[in-house]
Each structure stands twice: as structure tokens, then as C-alpha cells.
Design a protein around this motif. Structure first.
Motif, short mmCIF file in Angstrom:
data_model
loop_
_atom_site.label_atom_id
_atom_site.label_comp_id
_atom_site.label_asym_id
_atom_site.label_seq_id
_atom_site.Cartn_x
_atom_site.Cartn_y
_atom_site.Cartn_z
N ASP A 56 27.92 65.82 -0.45
CA ASP A 56 28.01 66.84 0.56
C ASP A 56 27.25 68.15 0.02
OD1 ASP A 56 30.24 65.75 2.16
OD2 ASP A 56 31.79 66.30 0.62
N ILE A 57 27.17 68.39 -1.31
CA ILE A 57 26.31 69.62 -1.56
C ILE A 57 24.97 69.10 -1.46
CG2 ILE A 57 25.47 70.54 -3.73
CD1 ILE A 57 28.11 71.76 -2.77
N TYR A 58 24.33 67.91 -1.70
CA TYR A 58 23.27 67.29 -1.58
C TYR A 58 22.91 67.36 -0.22
CZ TYR A 58 19.35 64.02 -1.67
OH TYR A 58 18.07 63.49 -1.48
N ARG A 59 23.80 66.99 0.77
CA ARG A 59 23.42 66.87 2.29
C ARG A 59 23.16 68.38 2.62
NH1 ARG A 59 27.80 63.92 5.45
NH2 ARG A 59 29.15 64.66 3.99
N ALA A 60 24.06 69.33 2.06
CA ALA A 60 23.96 70.59 2.53
C ALA A 60 22.58 71.26 2.40
CB ALA A 60 25.05 71.53 2.05
N VAL A 61 22.07 70.71 1.12
CA VAL A 61 20.95 71.60 0.57
C VAL A 61 19.58 70.80 0.89
CG1 VAL A 61 19.70 72.00 -1.64
CG2 VAL A 61 22.06 72.41 -1.46
N ARG A 62 19.65 69.46 0.99
CA ARG A 62 18.44 68.96 1.46
C ARG A 62 17.94 68.56 2.66
NH1 ARG A 62 15.91 69.67 -3.22
NH2 ARG A 62 17.06 69.01 -5.10
N GLN A 63 18.79 68.38 3.55
CA GLN A 63 18.78 68.33 5.05
C GLN A 63 18.23 69.54 5.68
OE1 GLN A 63 22.30 66.49 6.83
NE2 GLN A 63 21.98 64.64 5.97
N PRO A 64 17.18 69.33 6.31
CA PRO A 64 16.73 70.59 7.16
C PRO A 64 17.58 70.93 8.21
CG PRO A 64 15.52 68.66 7.64
CD PRO A 64 16.22 68.11 6.74
N ILE B 233 24.56 61.42 21.78
CA ILE B 233 23.95 61.71 20.33
C ILE B 233 24.50 63.03 19.98
CG2 ILE B 233 21.68 62.47 19.59
CD1 ILE B 233 20.26 60.96 21.84
N ALA B 234 24.70 62.95 18.51
CA ALA B 234 25.36 64.04 17.99
C ALA B 234 24.16 64.78 17.15
CB ALA B 234 26.44 63.65 16.82
N ARG B 235 24.52 66.23 17.32
CA ARG B 235 23.29 67.10 16.42
C ARG B 235 24.23 68.28 15.98
NH1 ARG B 235 21.78 71.34 19.57
NH2 ARG B 235 22.04 70.91 21.85
N ASP B 236 23.86 68.62 14.85
CA ASP B 236 24.29 69.73 14.00
C ASP B 236 24.22 70.95 14.93
OD1 ASP B 236 23.40 68.35 10.85
OD2 ASP B 236 25.36 68.12 11.87
N LEU B 237 24.97 71.86 14.90
CA LEU B 237 25.21 73.22 15.48
C LEU B 237 24.52 74.26 14.33
CD1 LEU B 237 28.48 73.42 17.51
CD2 LEU B 237 26.22 72.79 18.23
N GLY B 238 23.74 75.10 14.82
CA GLY B 238 23.20 76.26 13.90
C GLY B 238 24.27 77.05 13.40
N ALA B 239 23.84 78.07 12.66
CA ALA B 239 24.76 79.14 12.07
C ALA B 239 25.47 79.98 12.92
CB ALA B 239 24.00 79.81 10.97
N SER B 240 24.56 80.46 13.99
CA SER B 240 25.00 81.33 14.98
C SER B 240 25.85 80.67 15.79
CB SER B 240 23.90 82.09 15.75
OG SER B 240 23.01 81.15 16.46
N VAL C 13 35.00 77.56 10.81
CA VAL C 13 34.65 76.24 10.70
C VAL C 13 33.58 75.97 9.67
CG1 VAL C 13 32.90 74.95 12.53
CG2 VAL C 13 34.63 76.47 13.40
N VAL C 14 33.81 74.96 9.25
CA VAL C 14 33.21 74.25 8.12
C VAL C 14 31.66 73.60 8.62
CG1 VAL C 14 33.10 72.90 5.96
CG2 VAL C 14 34.99 74.31 6.60
N ALA C 15 31.95 72.74 9.55
CA ALA C 15 30.93 71.88 10.10
C ALA C 15 31.07 71.55 11.52
CB ALA C 15 30.77 70.63 9.16
N TRP D 131 29.93 62.22 8.77
CA TRP D 131 28.98 62.95 9.81
C TRP D 131 28.84 64.51 9.27
CZ3 TRP D 131 30.80 67.04 12.31
CH2 TRP D 131 32.13 67.34 12.56
N ALA D 132 29.54 65.01 8.88
CA ALA D 132 29.69 66.51 8.74
C ALA D 132 28.58 67.00 7.76
CB ALA D 132 30.88 67.12 8.21
N ARG D 133 27.82 67.96 8.14
CA ARG D 133 26.88 68.64 7.19
C ARG D 133 27.73 69.93 6.78
NH1 ARG D 133 21.65 71.98 7.60
NH2 ARG D 133 20.78 71.78 5.70
N PRO D 134 28.07 70.18 5.61
CA PRO D 134 28.85 71.36 5.12
C PRO D 134 28.23 72.75 5.23
CG PRO D 134 28.31 70.18 3.01
CD PRO D 134 27.68 69.46 4.35
N THR D 135 28.86 73.73 5.41
CA THR D 135 28.43 75.06 5.02
C THR D 135 29.36 75.87 4.28
OG1 THR D 135 29.78 75.98 7.18
CG2 THR D 135 27.59 75.37 7.78
N PHE D 136 29.06 76.93 3.68
CA PHE D 136 30.08 77.51 2.86
C PHE D 136 30.08 79.07 3.13
CE2 PHE D 136 29.51 73.71 0.03
CZ PHE D 136 28.32 73.46 0.15
#
Length: 169
Positions: free
Chosen positions: A146-154, A59-66, A49-51, A98-103
């Protein structure tokens, strides 16, 4: 030196180009909770899963790494990556807005290596290295934004800002 010859060349298995699929999935976020609707982007080439975001009360909110790891394992257990269209997933060439990427770890290592090329690049080779980075990002379905969003968004809420006065003794 041809910069493009070095991409993933020191890996036993080069990084496969992404094959992104997006769709919805109901996932249990807590042991005793009802499954919640999530929108998900899966790289079926990796597969992972990338995002993902949970959608609750509109309301949509990002899921955490775990939770992303749990969701990845759930999709792998169901073998969604073998026939994603059968599960309602559709192909997307780039990550949705909408997606905040993970790597993956390998993608991070490759990006760090390309960053090293940027640091060492002369004025003559700088554009070639930027092209290399852009090609790599495109191959994994991402852009500079996408890189900017991944790095800059808390990850969770807003991080406190540091003022310049905090740095001065």
C-alpha cells in the motif's frame, strides 16, 4: 532502547488504530453534476476517507485530494462514522486491493519518524525498526504494498520519465 515505546509517544494524543470500513456512496463531483457512484474506504476511528474511486461507465478512477476532503466532509455531515453499517459500509481489516491510500498528517509524521529510526539503526536494531514500521502500518490497515502504491502511482495520468541524459550537462 526499546523502539516500540516510542511510537506516537511524543504526541498528546497517540494515533488510534484504524477502523476501516468500505462501501459505496453517491457523491456530487461538480456543483451541477448528478451524484456519481463511488467506492469508498473510511477510517471511522480518525474519521476520514482513506481512499475513494468514482465509477463511471464501468471504469473506476481515483478521486483527487480536494474531492476526498469534500467527500470526508459530506460523510461527517451525515454522521456516517457513528453508524457506518447503517449506511451499508462493511468492516475490512486491510485496505482493499483497488484502493490507493492517503494518509493523515499525523500518520505521515509518524512514518517519517520511523524512517529516521531506520536511518540511524545499526545492524543489530534494523530488524526491530522494520518490525516497528510493519506494526504501525498494520495498525492503520496498510502494508508495504500500500505504501508503494501510494508513493509510486501518479495522481493524474502518467508522469514523464526522465532519462539519465537529462541529468548530464
Amino acid at each position: 532502547m526499546n523502539w516500540f515505546d516510542n511510537v506516537s509517544s511524543d504526541c498528546d494524543q497517540p494515533i488510534a488504530p484504524a477502523r476501516l470500513m468500505q462501501g459505496h456512496w453517491r457523491h456530487r463531483l461538480h456543483a451541477y453534476a448528478e451524484p456519481a457512484l463511488c467506492r469508498v474506504v473510511v477510517d471511522v476511528a480518525e474519521p476520514r476517507v482513506v481512499a475513494a474511486q468514482v465509477i463511471e461507465n464501468g471504469i473506476a478512477r481515483d478521486l483527487g485530494a480536494s474531492v476526498l476532503e469534500e467527500l470526508t466532509q459530506t460523510l461527517l455531515d451525515q454522521e456516517v462514522h457513528h453508524h457506518p453499517s447503517a449506511w451499508g459500509f462493511t468492516e475490512c481489516t486491510m485496505l482493499p486491493n483497488w484502493a490507493r491510500p492517503t494518509f493523515s498528517e499525523r500518520q505521515i509524521e509518524e512514518l517519517e519518524r520511523i524512517e529516521g529510526y531506520l536511518i540511524e539503526a545499526s545492524e543489530d536494531t534494523f530488524d526491530s525498526v522494520l518490525k516497528l514500521r510493519d506494526e504501525f502500518l498494520k495498525s492503520i490497515g496498510l502494508t508495504d504494498l500500500d505504501i508503494y502504491r501510494a508513493v509510486r502511482q501518479p495522481q493524474q495520468g502518467k508522469a514523464p520519465r526522465k532519462s539519465s541524459r537529462m541529468l548530464v550537462n
